[in-house]
Design a protein around this motif. Structure first.
Motif, PDB file in Angstrom:
ATOM      1  N   THR A   1       0.852  -1.194   0.000  1.00  0.00           N
ATOM      2  CA  THR A   1       0.000   0.000   0.000  1.00  0.00           C
ATOM      3  C   THR A   1       0.884   1.239   0.000  1.00  0.00           C
ATOM      4  O   THR A   1       1.801   1.350   0.809  1.00  0.00           O
ATOM      5  N   PRO A   2       0.638   2.190  -0.890  1.00  0.00           N
ATOM      6  CA  PRO A   2       1.449   3.413  -0.902  1.00  0.00           C
ATOM      7  C   PRO A   2       1.049   4.425   0.174  1.00  0.00           C
ATOM      8  O   PRO A   2       1.845   5.280   0.548  1.00  0.00           O
ATOM      9  N   GLY A   3      -0.195   4.334   0.690  1.00  0.00           N
ATOM     10  CA  GLY A   3      -0.632   5.367   1.623  1.00  0.00           C
ATOM     11  C   GLY A   3      -1.584   4.881   2.689  1.00  0.00           C
ATOM     12  O   GLY A   3      -2.471   5.621   3.103  1.00  0.00           O
ATOM     13  N   GLY A   4      -1.430   3.651   3.129  1.00  0.00           N
ATOM     14  CA  GLY A   4      -2.359   3.127   4.124  1.00  0.00           C
ATOM     15  C   GLY A   4      -3.405   2.242   3.484  1.00  0.00           C
ATOM     16  O   GLY A   4      -3.505   2.137   2.250  1.00  0.00           O
ATOM     17  N   SER A   5      -4.225   1.630   4.314  1.00  0.00           N
ATOM     18  CA  SER A   5      -5.153   0.609   3.828  1.00  0.00           C
ATOM     19  C   SER A   5      -6.295   1.164   2.994  1.00  0.00           C
ATOM     20  O   SER A   5      -6.989   0.399   2.321  1.00  0.00           O
TER      21      SER A   5
ATOM     22  N   ALA B   1      -6.185 -10.300   3.554  1.00  0.00           N
ATOM     23  CA  ALA B   1      -5.765  -8.952   3.941  1.00  0.00           C
ATOM     24  C   ALA B   1      -6.878  -7.941   3.692  1.00  0.00           C
ATOM     25  O   ALA B   1      -7.197  -7.109   4.554  1.00  0.00           O
ATOM     26  N   VAL B   2      -7.494  -8.023   2.510  1.00  0.00           N
ATOM     27  CA  VAL B   2      -8.557  -7.071   2.167  1.00  0.00           C
ATOM     28  C   VAL B   2      -9.772  -7.277   3.073  1.00  0.00           C
ATOM     29  O   VAL B   2     -10.438  -6.314   3.469  1.00  0.00           O
ATOM     30  N   THR B   3     -10.051  -8.524   3.421  1.00  0.00           N
ATOM     31  CA  THR B   3     -11.176  -8.793   4.322  1.00  0.00           C
ATOM     32  C   THR B   3     -10.961  -8.153   5.683  1.00  0.00           C
ATOM     33  O   THR B   3     -11.876  -7.562   6.257  1.00  0.00           O
ATOM     34  N   ARG B   4      -9.735  -8.248   6.222  1.00  0.00           N
ATOM     35  CA  ARG B   4      -9.454  -7.634   7.532  1.00  0.00           C
ATOM     36  C   ARG B   4      -9.636  -6.125   7.478  1.00  0.00           C
ATOM     37  O   ARG B   4     -10.186  -5.520   8.398  1.00  0.00           O
TER      38      ARG B   4
ATOM     39  N   TRP C   1     -22.148  -5.349   3.877  1.00  0.00           N
ATOM     40  CA  TRP C   1     -22.284  -6.372   2.844  1.00  0.00           C
ATOM     41  C   TRP C   1     -20.950  -6.715   2.199  1.00  0.00           C
ATOM     42  O   TRP C   1     -20.707  -7.875   1.820  1.00  0.00           O
ATOM     43  N   LEU C   2     -20.064  -5.741   2.072  1.00  0.00           N
ATOM     44  CA  LEU C   2     -18.726  -6.036   1.560  1.00  0.00           C
ATOM     45  C   LEU C   2     -18.029  -7.061   2.454  1.00  0.00           C
ATOM     46  O   LEU C   2     -17.422  -8.021   1.970  1.00  0.00           O
ATOM     47  N   ALA C   3     -18.110  -6.842   3.760  1.00  0.00           N
ATOM     48  CA  ALA C   3     -17.474  -7.765   4.707  1.00  0.00           C
ATOM     49  C   ALA C   3     -18.101  -9.158   4.612  1.00  0.00           C
ATOM     50  O   ALA C   3     -17.395 -10.177   4.662  1.00  0.00           O
ATOM     51  N   GLN C   4     -19.445  -9.227   4.476  1.00  0.00           N
ATOM     52  CA  GLN C   4     -20.126 -10.524   4.382  1.00  0.00           C
ATOM     53  C   GLN C   4     -19.641 -11.319   3.172  1.00  0.00           C
ATOM     54  O   GLN C   4     -19.340 -12.520   3.278  1.00  0.00           O
ATOM     55  N   VAL C   5     -19.568 -10.661   2.033  1.00  0.00           N
ATOM     56  CA  VAL C   5     -19.153 -11.347   0.802  1.00  0.00           C
ATOM     57  C   VAL C   5     -17.689 -11.778   0.893  1.00  0.00           C
ATOM     58  O   VAL C   5     -17.323 -12.903   0.517  1.00  0.00           O
ATOM     59  N   LEU C   6     -16.834 -10.888   1.392  1.00  0.00           N
ATOM     60  CA  LEU C   6     -15.407 -11.207   1.511  1.00  0.00           C
ATOM     61  C   LEU C   6     -15.161 -12.362   2.479  1.00  0.00           C
ATOM     62  O   LEU C   6     -14.291 -13.208   2.253  1.00  0.00           O
TER      63      LEU C   6
ATOM     64  N   ASP D   1     -15.461   5.699   0.445  1.00  0.00           N
ATOM     65  CA  ASP D   1     -14.572   5.610  -0.710  1.00  0.00           C
ATOM     66  C   ASP D   1     -13.330   4.801  -0.379  1.00  0.00           C
ATOM     67  O   ASP D   1     -12.884   3.957  -1.164  1.00  0.00           O
ATOM     68  N   GLY D   2     -12.747   5.070   0.807  1.00  0.00           N
ATOM     69  CA  GLY D   2     -11.539   4.360   1.214  1.00  0.00           C
ATOM     70  C   GLY D   2     -11.767   2.876   1.395  1.00  0.00           C
ATOM     71  O   GLY D   2     -10.872   2.066   1.138  1.00  0.00           O
ATOM     72  N   ALA D   3     -12.959   2.495   1.811  1.00  0.00           N
ATOM     73  CA  ALA D   3     -13.265   1.083   2.008  1.00  0.00           C
ATOM     74  C   ALA D   3     -13.306   0.321   0.681  1.00  0.00           C
ATOM     75  O   ALA D   3     -13.034  -0.886   0.641  1.00  0.00           O
ATOM     76  N   THR D   4     -13.648   1.008  -0.397  1.00  0.00           N
ATOM     77  CA  THR D   4     -13.738   0.327  -1.699  1.00  0.00           C
ATOM     78  C   THR D   4     -12.382   0.187  -2.388  1.00  0.00           C
ATOM     79  O   THR D   4     -12.189  -0.728  -3.185  1.00  0.00           O
ATOM     80  N   SER D   5     -11.453   1.088  -2.094  1.00  0.00           N
ATOM     81  CA  SER D   5     -10.184   1.143  -2.838  1.00  0.00           C
ATOM     82  C   SER D   5      -9.380  -0.145  -2.797  1.00  0.00           C
ATOM     83  O   SER D   5      -8.946  -0.633  -3.851  1.00  0.00           O
ATOM     84  N   PRO D   6      -9.135  -0.732  -1.612  1.00  0.00           N
ATOM     85  CA  PRO D   6      -8.344  -1.972  -1.616  1.00  0.00           C
ATOM     86  C   PRO D   6      -9.058  -3.133  -2.302  1.00  0.00           C
ATOM     87  O   PRO D   6      -8.400  -4.012  -2.880  1.00  0.00           O
ATOM     88  N   ILE D   7     -10.386  -3.142  -2.279  1.00  0.00           N
ATOM     89  CA  ILE D   7     -11.134  -4.245  -2.883  1.00  0.00           C
ATOM     90  C   ILE D   7     -11.036  -4.198  -4.405  1.00  0.00           C
ATOM     91  O   ILE D   7     -10.673  -5.185  -5.055  1.00  0.00           O
TER      92      ILE D   7
END
Length: 448
Positions: free
Chosen positions: A285-289, A332-335, A357-362, A395-401
């Motif tokens: 990651t260049p700037g955090g999660s 990692a992305v799930t955490r 819902w993102l967490a449920q699917v992951l 927005d930040g929650a979607t970026s790593p996914i």
């Protein structure tokens, strides 16, 4: 290894000095010369110097600091405030806390200079509530500064008065968002405010307010001491100066590396001893999660705001989390997503419901129980959150996914039939071995 780029120890220059956190040590290394220089100038000149330096916000957004200060309306006889955002909670980000721990006077001198420049007589430092040791150290540093005449009435005989309050938050990631921080500081529930009005017009107690990150404010004394030209001699044309790069994870020598902006991860890894022995870089990651992940293909991207953005991510807080080939991207992305779900303030539907819902699917994919439709469902959920949430948390929650699916789609597809723990056993990626004993556990040493 290539010849390492020269580091730029400015904020970290005295971290290894004896009792570096004391005022005595700070003064012995040129401390408060910047404040003395500022008080000899008109406040508008100080603002112009910071503008000329090209200093950009070090908290993630990278907005030009001098320009931000210039947004304040003309004085109307009422108070105006400076609020320092020290609520460092982003996973992987660990630069402001060690800075305040090792050299709090850098921050306090910066607070004094900035407050003088914007016409503020009462500044606030909002500290993450969990870091009690840092909170106590800041309180002691403020006491020392008051006793020596750098804060309080008639600062250094200039006729300028300044009070500084150190406030401990209650431990909420959302309070790192500047307007949620202001609400929390006022005693309200920490939730983002609708903008406009922006804090520069109606911030703390509905008065004009500047909100800046710790590293941003701590960088100001050096600019006043060395001049704008000294600062712009480092970094790149549009991303000037020095910055703290936090290397963590699967790296031989993790830690803080203060270097000019524009340095590459390859150069930083050379200085940090590379990825841990016997392993290869997989993603980082260049700037955090909350920033889109990069891979080994991006090792030579200059770590400045423009270059990282052009490559598809954000420089953010320069939290460089390094992961080798033993790491499951899905895990990692799930955490990270579970963290964002937990920290969502619940004010807006896209973030409150979407992160759930993102967490449920992951979690299904991590357990190897996903379906063929789950990957498209993740992308559809991200599309419905991105740009539609009340603040940047969604927005930040979607970026790593989205970035993880872009680079490692096959691992998500494997989540439809094989658990991540089978494909990537935890003991291989762990930095320490965990030995269960009578229902408890202990760290038994570094795991190669």
């Amino acid at each position: 290894m290539s010849e390492p780029t020269t580091l730029a120890p400015v904020l970290s220059d005295i971290w290894d000095a004896d009792r570096s956190w004391t005022l005595q040590t700070y003064l012995a290394h040129g401390g408060y010369q910047g404040l003395r220089a500022a008080l000899r100038q008109d406040p508008a000149t100080v603002v112009a110097t910071v503008k000329d330096s090209g200093l950009r916000g070090r908290g993630g957004a990278g907005f030009p600091s001098g320009m931000k200060w210039g947004f304040l309306p003309p004085p109307d006889g009422g108070p105006r405030y400076l609020v320092v955002n020290a609520d460092e909670s982003e996973p992987g980000t660990c630069k402001d806390i060690p800075l305040m721990m090792a050299s709090p006077q850098h921050l306090i001198e910066g607070v004094a200079i900035t407050s003088y420049a914007i016409g503020c007589n009462h500044a606030f430092i909002y500290v993450r509530g969990e870091v009690l040791h840092v909170y106590r150290r800041l309180l002691r540093a403020v006491e020392e500064a008051y006793a020596a005449g750098y804060l309080g009435k008639d600062v250094l005989g200039s006729g300028y008065d300044l009070d500084v309050t150190v406030h401990a938050g209650a431990g909420a990631y959302i309070c790192g968002e500047e307007t949620a921080l202001l609400d929390s500081l006022e005693g309200l529930r920490g939730q983002p405010r609708l903008k406009p009005p922006f804090p520069a017009v109606a911030g703390l107690y509905a008065r004009p307010t500047v909100v800046n990150n710790v590293e941003t404010i701590a960088s100001v004394p050096g600019i006043l001491r060395g001049g704008a030209g000294w600062f712009t001699s480092m970094g790149t044309e549009k991303s000037a100066g020095h910055g703290l790069f936090s290397l963590s994870g699967h790296v031989t020598r993790p830690g803080q590396y203060e270097a000019p902006l524009g340095i590459t991860l390859r150069e930083l890894l050379d200085m940090a001893g590379g990825v841990r022995e016997g392993h290869q870089l997989k993603f980082w990651t260049p700037g955090g999660s909350s920033t889109p992940i990069f891979t080994a293909e991006h090792l030579d991207i200059p770590l400045d705001y423009e270059s990282v953005q052009k490559a598809g991510s954000m420089l953010g807080t320069r939290a460089l989390q390094i992961f080798d080939e033993t790491t499951s991207v899905v895990r990692a992305v799930t955490r990270w997503t579970e963290f964002y779900k937990h920290e969502s303030c619940g004010k807006c539907t896209p973030c409150r419901e979407g992160t759930f819902w993102l967490a449920q699917v992951l979690q299904r994919l991590e357990a190897g129980q996903g379906t063929s439709e789950d990957i498209d469902l993740l992308l559809d959920l991200c599309d419905n959150i991105l740009g539609r949430s009340f603040c940047a948390l969604g927005d930040g929650a979607t970026s790593p996914i989205t970035s993880a699916i872009q680079y490692f789609r096959e691992e998500f597809e494997a989540g439809t039939h094989t658990p991540a723990d089978v494909l990537f056993p935890l003991e291989r990626s762990a930095l320490f071995t965990y030995t269960p004993r009578r229902g408890a556990g202990q760290l038994a040493g570094v795991h190669a």
